[in-house]
Design a protein around this motif. Structure first.
Motif, mmCIF file in Angstrom:
data_model
loop_
_atom_site.group_PDB
_atom_site.id
_atom_site.type_symbol
_atom_site.label_atom_id
_atom_site.label_comp_id
_atom_site.label_asym_id
_atom_site.label_seq_id
_atom_site.Cartn_x
_atom_site.Cartn_y
_atom_site.Cartn_z
ATOM 1 N N ALA A 1 71.994 62.810 88.881
ATOM 2 C CA ALA A 1 72.417 64.191 88.615
ATOM 3 C C ALA A 1 71.307 64.945 87.878
ATOM 4 C CB ALA A 1 73.703 64.196 87.807
ATOM 5 N N MET A 2 70.654 64.266 86.947
ATOM 6 C CA MET A 2 69.558 64.907 86.202
ATOM 7 C C MET A 2 68.360 65.187 87.107
ATOM 8 S SD MET A 2 69.494 62.891 82.619
ATOM 9 C CE MET A 2 68.158 63.868 81.939
ATOM 10 N N ALA A 3 68.017 64.197 87.929
ATOM 11 C CA ALA A 3 66.840 64.363 88.798
ATOM 12 C C ALA A 3 67.056 65.507 89.782
ATOM 13 C CB ALA A 3 66.550 63.067 89.537
ATOM 14 N N LEU A 4 68.317 65.730 90.160
ATOM 15 C CA LEU A 4 68.619 66.835 91.086
ATOM 16 C C LEU A 4 68.812 68.152 90.339
ATOM 17 C CD1 LEU A 4 70.930 64.771 93.431
ATOM 18 C CD2 LEU A 4 68.775 65.842 94.104
ATOM 19 N N GLY B 1 73.859 46.275 85.374
ATOM 20 C CA GLY B 1 72.666 46.625 86.156
ATOM 21 C C GLY B 1 73.013 47.642 87.218
ATOM 22 N N GLY B 2 72.007 48.375 87.650
ATOM 23 C CA GLY B 2 72.219 49.365 88.707
ATOM 24 C C GLY B 2 70.928 49.629 89.446
ATOM 25 N N MET B 3 71.042 50.333 90.566
ATOM 26 C CA MET B 3 69.852 50.655 91.353
ATOM 27 C C MET B 3 70.060 52.028 91.989
ATOM 28 S SD MET B 3 66.949 49.043 92.192
ATOM 29 C CE MET B 3 67.097 47.279 92.336
ATOM 30 N N ILE B 4 68.954 52.761 92.087
ATOM 31 C CA ILE B 4 68.970 54.028 92.821
ATOM 32 C C ILE B 4 67.991 53.870 93.971
ATOM 33 C CG2 ILE B 4 68.602 56.532 92.704
ATOM 34 C CD1 ILE B 4 68.751 56.152 89.566
ATOM 35 N N THR B 5 68.383 54.269 95.168
ATOM 36 C CA THR B 5 67.440 54.230 96.287
ATOM 37 C C THR B 5 67.245 55.645 96.830
ATOM 38 O OG1 THR B 5 69.194 53.744 97.884
ATOM 39 C CG2 THR B 5 68.021 51.853 96.945
ATOM 40 N N THR B 6 66.052 55.870 97.354
ATOM 41 C CA THR B 6 65.718 57.200 97.892
ATOM 42 C C THR B 6 64.494 57.093 98.804
ATOM 43 O OG1 THR B 6 65.218 59.512 97.305
ATOM 44 C CG2 THR B 6 64.231 57.822 95.902
ATOM 45 N N ASN B 7 64.325 58.118 99.645
ATOM 46 C CA ASN B 7 63.085 58.223 100.429
ATOM 47 C C ASN B 7 62.238 59.395 99.934
ATOM 48 O OD1 ASN B 7 63.984 56.118 101.911
ATOM 49 N ND2 ASN B 7 64.503 57.279 103.761
ATOM 50 N N ASP B 8 62.640 59.989 98.817
ATOM 51 C CA ASP B 8 61.992 61.197 98.321
ATOM 52 C C ASP B 8 61.063 60.831 97.146
ATOM 53 O OD1 ASP B 8 61.538 63.529 96.683
ATOM 54 O OD2 ASP B 8 63.127 64.542 97.806
ATOM 55 N N LYS B 9 59.768 61.000 97.386
ATOM 56 C CA LYS B 9 58.782 60.562 96.381
ATOM 57 C C LYS B 9 58.918 61.349 95.074
ATOM 58 C CE LYS B 9 53.972 59.173 96.153
ATOM 59 N NZ LYS B 9 53.114 60.010 95.338
ATOM 60 N N TYR B 10 59.190 62.648 95.188
ATOM 61 C CA TYR B 10 59.326 63.468 93.990
ATOM 62 C C TYR B 10 60.487 62.957 93.125
ATOM 63 C CZ TYR B 10 60.761 67.234 90.932
ATOM 64 O OH TYR B 10 61.155 67.936 89.826
ATOM 65 N N GLN C 1 60.595 58.459 85.323
ATOM 66 C CA GLN C 1 60.324 59.134 84.054
ATOM 67 C C GLN C 1 61.601 59.238 83.208
ATOM 68 O OE1 GLN C 1 58.559 62.920 84.835
ATOM 69 N NE2 GLN C 1 58.416 63.465 82.658
ATOM 70 N N LEU C 2 62.695 59.672 83.869
ATOM 71 C CA LEU C 2 63.946 59.881 83.126
ATOM 72 C C LEU C 2 64.555 58.564 82.650
ATOM 73 C CD1 LEU C 2 65.557 62.644 85.372
ATOM 74 C CD2 LEU C 2 64.632 62.942 83.061
ATOM 75 N N ARG C 3 64.277 57.496 83.376
ATOM 76 C CA ARG C 3 64.800 56.175 82.998
ATOM 77 C C ARG C 3 64.241 55.727 81.654
ATOM 78 N NH1 ARG C 3 63.163 51.042 86.757
ATOM 79 N NH2 ARG C 3 61.051 51.600 86.146
ATOM 80 N N THR C 4 63.074 56.238 81.317
ATOM 81 C CA THR C 4 62.456 55.802 80.064
ATOM 82 C C THR C 4 62.086 57.009 79.199
ATOM 83 O OG1 THR C 4 60.867 54.242 79.118
ATOM 84 C CG2 THR C 4 60.211 55.261 81.185
#
Ligand SMILES: Cc1ncc(COP(=O)(O)O)c(C=O)c1O
Length: 403
Positions: free
Chosen positions: A65-68, A201-210, A217-220
């Motif tokens: 949600a933050m990244a978007l 634990g969790g994982m996010i997957t995407t094809n969007d480099k940005y 960055q937001l993870r840390t």
């Protein structure tokens, strides 16, 4: 039967244990090589370009949600038949949750209801949709993508229940949950009842480099370590007064330097959790096959029974996280099973009727399909180590309750 039978549980092998111990003895407990290895193998498993491992599925949703760039007041549509985190991530960013009803056949977010909501609001009212591959059944993301494109919306696929699941697109091609072709971002959880367990634990997957880089960055804490992207001056970074560089000041940012450019969190996973996740991932398909087998037996046992009003059943591409029956006298059955050491579960209490969401204006009658479903649903034990006799015992007890 003495041993309690839960609705779901982890499957930890000696190989899992050895892998974790090896990591505990290594140089890194966190931020070491096991995390990147887990990310790489998970991305390969679901067919995405990038994967970002995080501390849990809820953190994954929050970061998405933050990244978007979800902003206070932004409206997002999701399903009420899900774990609260699917909706809560919107609230973490100050957004507003619009629950749409479920399809009573699939138990998934009803695309027709979502379309209706979008058609009846001024354009631009909504920012995104969070469909959930509930129980392991893959959402038709091709259809949701078309709708989202019509209204300029993003999609976060909550695939916590469905690693290894897929839907068939309009050309008959299998589209794996989390493959990044339809949703901007997909998320997974590695809580012990899930297909792959890492503790939390969790994982996010995407094809969007940005988005990928933003998530890292937001993870840390929103911290960046990249000479080309720093905002502060080189002389500031070096701790020098504004020196004109005429050969005495290095052109490089010092080794210690980093910048917090956004407000992020510590949502990192540890190396030993990632090691466990990687080890479990190797057996993901095996676990899926066992789950399918168990569910096939339930289906056979219950398909013609009068007390069964609906069931999640066998569907191509289903990841079989849960097996759900809709029954009359659900409360009686639940208590009867408990009395016999069988711990069935209810997935889910409709999210919009949680006191928190009621306080935001949601009320009974708002989403009739979800509410009717809640009155009847019960999730039976499904996990790879469920023994044959245990399952027969569960089936027998359900039948004897209704006799
Ligand atoms: C559909 C769904 N979304 C999100 C989550 C949150 O995941 P976690 O428990 O890892 O935070 C869960 C897990 O329970 C879930 O089932």
């Amino acid at each position: 039967m003495k041993k309690p039978i839960p609705y779901g549980r982890q499957n930890i092998t000696q190989e899992d244990i050895d892998t974790v111990i090896e990591t505990l003895k290594s140089d890194y407990l966190t931020q070491g090589p096991r995390i990147a290895e887990f990310e790489e193998s998970f991305a390969k498993y679901v067919g995405s370009e990038y994967a970002v491992a995080v501390s849990n599925g809820t953190a994954a949703l929050h970061l998405c949600a933050m990244a978007l760039n979800l902003q206070p007041g932004d409206k997002v549509i999701t399903t009420p038949i899900t774990f609260a985190a699917s909706a809560n991530c919107v609230r973490y960013c100050g957004g507003e949750v619009e629950f749409a009803d479920i399809d009573p056949e699939t138990y998934l977010l009803d695309i027709n209801n979502v379309r209706e909501i979008l058609e009846n609001a001024p354009r631009g009212t909504y920012k995104g949709i969070i469909p959930v591959d509930f129980a392991g059944r893959a959402v038709d993301l091709e259809a949701f993508r078309k709708l989202a494109d019509d209204y300029n919306l993003w999609i976060i696929e909550d695939s916590c229940h469905a690693p290894g699941g897929f839907f068939e697109d309009s050309s008959g091609t299998k589209q794996l949950c989390g493959n990044g072709k339809f949703a901007e971002l997909s998320i997974f959880s590695f809580h012990p009842v899930k297909h792959i367990a890492s503790g939390e634990g969790g994982m996010i997957t995407t094809n969007d480099k940005y988005l990928y880089e933003k998530l890292l960055q937001l993870r840390t804490h929103g911290i960046l370590k990249d000479d080309l992207k720093y905002e502060n001056s080189l002389s500031f970074a070096q701790g020098l007064d504004n020196v004109d560089s005429d050969g005495i000041v290095s052109k490089n940012y010092p080794g210690w330097y980093m910048e917090m450019q956004d407000l992020g969190y510590n949502y990192r996973i540890t190396d030993f959790q990632a090691a466990l996740g990687s080890s479990q991932l190797k057996r993901a398909d095996e676990g899926l096959a066992k789950r399918k087998n168990i569910i096939a037996k339930y289906k056979e046992a219950f398909q013609d029974k009068d007390f069964v009003k609906g069931q999640s059943g066998i569907v191509d591409g289903h990841a079989y996280h849960l097996y759900i029956l809709e029954v009359d006298n659900r409360l009686g059955l639940y208590n009867y099973l408990r009395d016999h050491n069988i711990f069935a579960q209810i997935h889910y209490i409709p999210c919009h009727l949680m006191p928190y969401y009621r306080k935001l204006g949601w009320k009974e009658g708002d989403l009739p399909n979800a509410e009717e479903y809640y009155k009847k649903c019960i999730s039976l034990p499904v996990y790879p180590t469920l023994e044959k006799e245990e399952q027969l015992y569960v089936i027998e007890k359900i039948q004897s309750f209704y006799e």
